[in-house]
Design a protein around this motif. Structure first.
Motif, PDB file in Angstrom:
ATOM      1  N   MET A   1       0.852  -1.143  -0.029  1.00  0.00           N
ATOM      2  CA  MET A   1       0.100   0.016   0.017  1.00  0.00           C
ATOM      3  C   MET A   1       1.026   1.270  -0.117  1.00  0.00           C
ATOM      4  N   LYS A   2       0.162   2.381  -0.345  1.00  0.00           N
ATOM      5  CA  LYS A   2       0.866   3.395  -0.526  1.00  0.00           C
ATOM      6  C   LYS A   2       0.677   4.367   0.700  1.00  0.00           C
ATOM      7  N   TRP A   3       1.581   5.242   1.013  1.00  0.00           N
ATOM      8  CA  TRP A   3       1.101   6.282   2.122  1.00  0.00           C
ATOM      9  C   TRP A   3       0.036   7.010   2.057  1.00  0.00           C
ATOM     10  N   HIS A   4      -0.632   7.533   0.906  1.00  0.00           N
ATOM     11  CA  HIS A   4      -1.554   8.314   0.586  1.00  0.00           C
ATOM     12  C   HIS A   4      -2.828   7.485   1.184  1.00  0.00           C
ATOM     13  N   HIS A   5      -2.871   6.141   0.730  1.00  0.00           N
ATOM     14  CA  HIS A   5      -4.051   5.354   1.354  1.00  0.00           C
ATOM     15  C   HIS A   5      -4.225   5.334   2.713  1.00  0.00           C
ATOM     16  N   ILE A   6      -2.898   5.229   3.476  1.00  0.00           N
ATOM     17  CA  ILE A   6      -2.948   5.435   5.101  1.00  0.00           C
ATOM     18  C   ILE A   6      -3.560   6.890   5.257  1.00  0.00           C
ATOM     19  N   GLU A   7      -2.939   7.730   4.600  1.00  0.00           N
ATOM     20  CA  GLU A   7      -3.409   9.338   5.029  1.00  0.00           C
ATOM     21  C   GLU A   7      -4.690   9.627   4.892  1.00  0.00           C
ATOM     22  N   GLU A   8      -5.336   9.163   3.647  1.00  0.00           N
ATOM     23  CA  GLU A   8      -6.807   9.558   3.322  1.00  0.00           C
ATOM     24  C   GLU A   8      -7.540   8.724   4.548  1.00  0.00           C
ATOM     25  N   ASN A   9      -7.225   7.663   4.737  1.00  0.00           N
ATOM     26  CA  ASN A   9      -7.982   6.790   5.669  1.00  0.00           C
ATOM     27  C   ASN A   9      -7.589   6.598   6.769  1.00  0.00           C
ATOM     28  N   TRP A  10      -6.863   7.525   7.612  1.00  0.00           N
ATOM     29  CA  TRP A  10      -6.074   7.532   8.903  1.00  0.00           C
ATOM     30  C   TRP A  10      -6.806   6.536   9.862  1.00  0.00           C
ATOM     31  N   ALA A  16      -4.996  -1.774  12.740  1.00  0.00           N
ATOM     32  CA  ALA A  16      -3.810  -2.307  12.309  1.00  0.00           C
ATOM     33  C   ALA A  16      -2.608  -2.014  12.897  1.00  0.00           C
ATOM     34  N   ILE A  17      -2.551  -0.648  13.421  1.00  0.00           N
ATOM     35  CA  ILE A  17      -1.444   0.044  13.780  1.00  0.00           C
ATOM     36  C   ILE A  17      -1.406  -0.495  15.323  1.00  0.00           C
ATOM     37  N   VAL A  18      -2.346  -0.520  16.078  1.00  0.00           N
ATOM     38  CA  VAL A  18      -2.130  -1.410  17.343  1.00  0.00           C
ATOM     39  C   VAL A  18      -1.933  -2.692  17.297  1.00  0.00           C
ATOM     40  N   ASP A  19      -2.759  -3.489  16.256  1.00  0.00           N
ATOM     41  CA  ASP A  19      -2.136  -4.821  16.232  1.00  0.00           C
ATOM     42  C   ASP A  19      -0.671  -4.959  15.900  1.00  0.00           C
ATOM     43  N   ARG A  20      -0.037  -4.225  15.141  1.00  0.00           N
ATOM     44  CA  ARG A  20       1.384  -4.188  14.813  1.00  0.00           C
ATOM     45  C   ARG A  20       2.331  -3.494  16.241  1.00  0.00           C
ATOM     46  N   TRP A  21       1.638  -2.454  16.856  1.00  0.00           N
ATOM     47  CA  TRP A  21       2.470  -1.664  17.910  1.00  0.00           C
ATOM     48  C   TRP A  21       1.431  -1.650  18.998  1.00  0.00           C
ATOM     49  N   PRO A  22       1.306  -2.671  19.902  1.00  0.00           N
ATOM     50  CA  PRO A  22       0.183  -2.741  20.911  1.00  0.00           C
ATOM     51  C   PRO A  22       0.336  -1.666  21.913  1.00  0.00           C
ATOM     52  N   ASP A  23       1.341  -0.823  22.086  1.00  0.00           N
ATOM     53  CA  ASP A  23       1.534   0.254  23.027  1.00  0.00           C
ATOM     54  C   ASP A  23       0.988   1.612  22.356  1.00  0.00           C
ATOM     55  N   ILE A  58       8.007   0.722   9.606  1.00  0.00           N
ATOM     56  CA  ILE A  58       6.492   0.980   9.058  1.00  0.00           C
ATOM     57  C   ILE A  58       6.471   0.646   7.594  1.00  0.00           C
ATOM     58  N   ARG A  59       7.589   0.745   6.659  1.00  0.00           N
ATOM     59  CA  ARG A  59       7.583   0.178   5.298  1.00  0.00           C
ATOM     60  C   ARG A  59       7.301  -1.370   5.262  1.00  0.00           C
ATOM     61  N   ASP A  60       7.691  -2.023   6.240  1.00  0.00           N
ATOM     62  CA  ASP A  60       7.557  -3.509   6.199  1.00  0.00           C
ATOM     63  C   ASP A  60       6.044  -3.746   6.675  1.00  0.00           C
ATOM     64  N   TRP A  61       5.559  -2.979   7.490  1.00  0.00           N
ATOM     65  CA  TRP A  61       3.948  -2.880   7.732  1.00  0.00           C
ATOM     66  C   TRP A  61       3.114  -2.589   6.651  1.00  0.00           C
TER      67      TRP A  61
END
Length: 109
Positions: A1-10, A16-23, A58-61
């Motif tokens: 995925m591209k960052w614009h997908h993340i930014e537009e749908n933050w 998904a962020i909390v799954d990867r980084w539980p804290d 983050i790129r890996d994620w």
């Protein structure tokens, strides 16, 4: 995925962020609001890494799947439909319903 997908749908990426980084904290994610540099700094602080290492993590994620909230978003759907136009025969509209699939008119029994 591209960052614009993340930014537009933050907000759709919170789970998904909390799954990867539980804290990770949703209130802090709200403040980041899709800003890539702020997110890199946040993950670097959260994981006690250098920003370059956090950026790589983050790129890996980002190589993962888009969350279903993003996939089901009408904006994303509209873009996908428009992109499919290259597979639609000339003279046919990619936004039209296609009766040959049999779901346009159901007979009442």
């Amino acid at each position: 995925m591209k960052w614009h997908h993340i930014e537009e749908n933050w907000a759709a990426f919170y789970e998904a962020i909390v799954d990867r980084w539980p804290d990770a904290d949703e209130a802090e994610l709200d403040e980041i609001d899709g800003d890539q540099k702020a997110f890199i700094r946040y993950i670097a602080e959260l994981t006690e890494q250098e920003p370059a290492d956090a950026r790589d993590e983050i790129r890996d994620w980002m190589r993962g799947e888009l969350p279903s909230d993003v996939i089901m978003d009408p904006t994303h759907d509209g873009h996908s439909i428009a992109a499919s136009s290259k597979y639609v025969p000339e003279g046919e509209d990619e936004y039209d319903d296609d009766a040959r699939f049999g779901d346009d008119e159901e007979e009442d029994e």
